[in-house]
Design a protein around this motif. Structure first.
Motif, PDB file in Angstrom:
ATOM      1  N   THR A  32      38.650 121.531  49.511  1.00 45.67           N
ATOM      2  CA  THR A  32      37.702 120.442  49.783  1.00 45.67           C
ATOM      3  C   THR A  32      36.320 120.773  49.223  1.00 45.67           C
ATOM      4  N   TYR A  33      35.908 122.013  49.360  1.00 45.79           N
ATOM      5  CA  TYR A  33      34.609 122.434  48.821  1.00 45.79           C
ATOM      6  C   TYR A  33      34.590 122.305  47.300  1.00 45.79           C
ATOM      7  N   GLU A  34      35.692 122.736  46.669  1.00 48.32           N
ATOM      8  CA  GLU A  34      35.763 122.645  45.207  1.00 48.32           C
ATOM      9  C   GLU A  34      35.764 121.207  44.718  1.00 48.32           C
ATOM     10  N   SER A  35      36.236 120.267  45.554  1.00 50.04           N
ATOM     11  CA  SER A  35      36.234 118.857  45.152  1.00 50.04           C
ATOM     12  C   SER A  35      34.883 118.191  45.418  1.00 50.04           C
ATOM     13  N   GLY A  36      33.952 118.962  46.037  1.00 56.39           N
ATOM     14  CA  GLY A  36      32.598 118.449  46.200  1.00 56.39           C
ATOM     15  C   GLY A  36      32.239 117.952  47.587  1.00 56.39           C
ATOM     16  N   ASP A  37      33.146 118.024  48.542  1.00 57.92           N
ATOM     17  CA  ASP A  37      32.864 117.540  49.891  1.00 57.92           C
ATOM     18  C   ASP A  37      32.488 118.725  50.788  1.00 57.92           C
ATOM     19  N   GLY A  38      31.239 119.168  50.665  1.00 61.93           N
ATOM     20  CA  GLY A  38      30.766 120.337  51.395  1.00 61.93           C
ATOM     21  C   GLY A  38      30.779 120.162  52.901  1.00 61.93           C
ATOM     22  N   ALA A  39      30.457 118.954  53.386  1.00 58.23           N
ATOM     23  CA  ALA A  39      30.407 118.721  54.834  1.00 58.23           C
ATOM     24  C   ALA A  39      31.792 118.860  55.453  1.00 58.23           C
ATOM     25  N   LEU A  65      36.233 122.164  58.200  1.00 65.37           N
ATOM     26  CA  LEU A  65      37.513 122.864  58.097  1.00 65.37           C
ATOM     27  C   LEU A  65      37.337 124.374  58.249  1.00 65.37           C
ATOM     28  N   SER A  66      36.269 124.895  57.693  1.00 65.87           N
ATOM     29  CA  SER A  66      35.988 126.321  57.818  1.00 65.87           C
ATOM     30  C   SER A  66      35.744 126.686  59.284  1.00 65.87           C
ATOM     31  N   ASN A  67      34.986 125.847  59.983  1.00 62.39           N
ATOM     32  CA  ASN A  67      34.739 126.089  61.407  1.00 62.39           C
ATOM     33  C   ASN A  67      36.036 126.007  62.219  1.00 62.39           C
ATOM     34  N   ALA A  68      36.894 125.059  61.865  1.00 63.86           N
ATOM     35  CA  ALA A  68      38.187 124.949  62.540  1.00 63.86           C
ATOM     36  C   ALA A  68      39.031 126.204  62.267  1.00 63.86           C
ATOM     37  N   GLY A  69      38.960 126.713  61.047  1.00 67.51           N
ATOM     38  CA  GLY A  69      39.670 127.940  60.701  1.00 67.51           C
ATOM     39  C   GLY A  69      39.160 129.132  61.491  1.00 67.51           C
ATOM     40  N   LYS A  70      37.839 129.203  61.663  1.00 66.14           N
ATOM     41  CA  LYS A  70      37.248 130.298  62.443  1.00 66.14           C
ATOM     42  C   LYS A  70      37.653 130.203  63.914  1.00 66.14           C
TER      43      LYS A  70
END
Length: 189
Positions: free
Chosen positions: A34-41, A46-51
């Motif tokens: 998602t980050y690589e596709s440009g949707d940083g938010a 997703l990163s927070n959910a992973g953590k």
């Protein structure tokens, strides 16, 4: 000791931890894409959910490790000797933590040795021992002497005084694995 490792509560804790680990991996992978596709938010969500999934996995594994360690101790309390530590059912990282704690406690009591029940790897995936090599590395880091118990090659006798007791092959940090391979019985590492 295999009874405890098949206990419904213990198995459920490990299964829930594995599911949380899978969720963690999925969230981190999706966050990266998602980050690589440009949707940083969305990637941050997703990163927070992973953590969060990672914290839950770690919590469940810690609970399972504490349960199996207590269960193994109480199951063999009558048979076990002071300074004997059963590491069956623990993951390598957990076994190292419990070993370090047990060595510290034994030294605090003034013990000259501790017996670490690491097993032979017979119940591990592909019958490959995982705890023995990890404990070998720990012995190397701590500069301790380990002897393989002549009566049970799944037990390491760790001496704190730097002297061997003559109960089994002396296994310095690098000789532990090689020493196991020289035994007449089949030990797969």
């Amino acid at each position: 000791n295999q009874v405890n490792q098949h206990n419904e509560h213990y198995v459920a804790l490990r299964a829930r931890a594995n599911a949380a680990g899978d969720e963690m991996a999925r969230n981190f992978d999706e966050a990266h894409r998602t980050y690589e596709s440009g949707d940083g938010a969305r990637a941050k969500e997703l990163s927070n959910a992973g953590k969060a999934a990672q914290r839950e996995m770690e919590r469940l594994n810690e609970e399972a490790a504490a349960w199996i360690f207590r269960a193994e101790r109480s199951a063999y309390k009558q048979d076990s000797k002071p300074g004997e530590v059963d590491l069956h059912g623990l993951y390598v990282k957990e076994a190292i933590q419990y070993t370090e704690k047990s060595i510290e406690e034994a030294r605090g009591r003034g013990d000259t040795e501790v017996r670490l029940i690491v097993g032979k790897g017979l119940h591990s995936t592909n019958h490959v021992a995982k705890l023995k090599p990890a404990i070998e590395d720990l012995m190397n880091k701590q500069g301790l002497i380990a002897e393989l118990d002549e009566q049970n090659s799944g037990v390491l006798i760790v001496s704190f005084d730097g002297h061997t007791k003559g109960r089994g092959p002396i296994l310095g940090p690098d000789e532990l694995t090689r020493g196991l391979e020289k035994k007449d019985e089949c030990i797969i590492m």
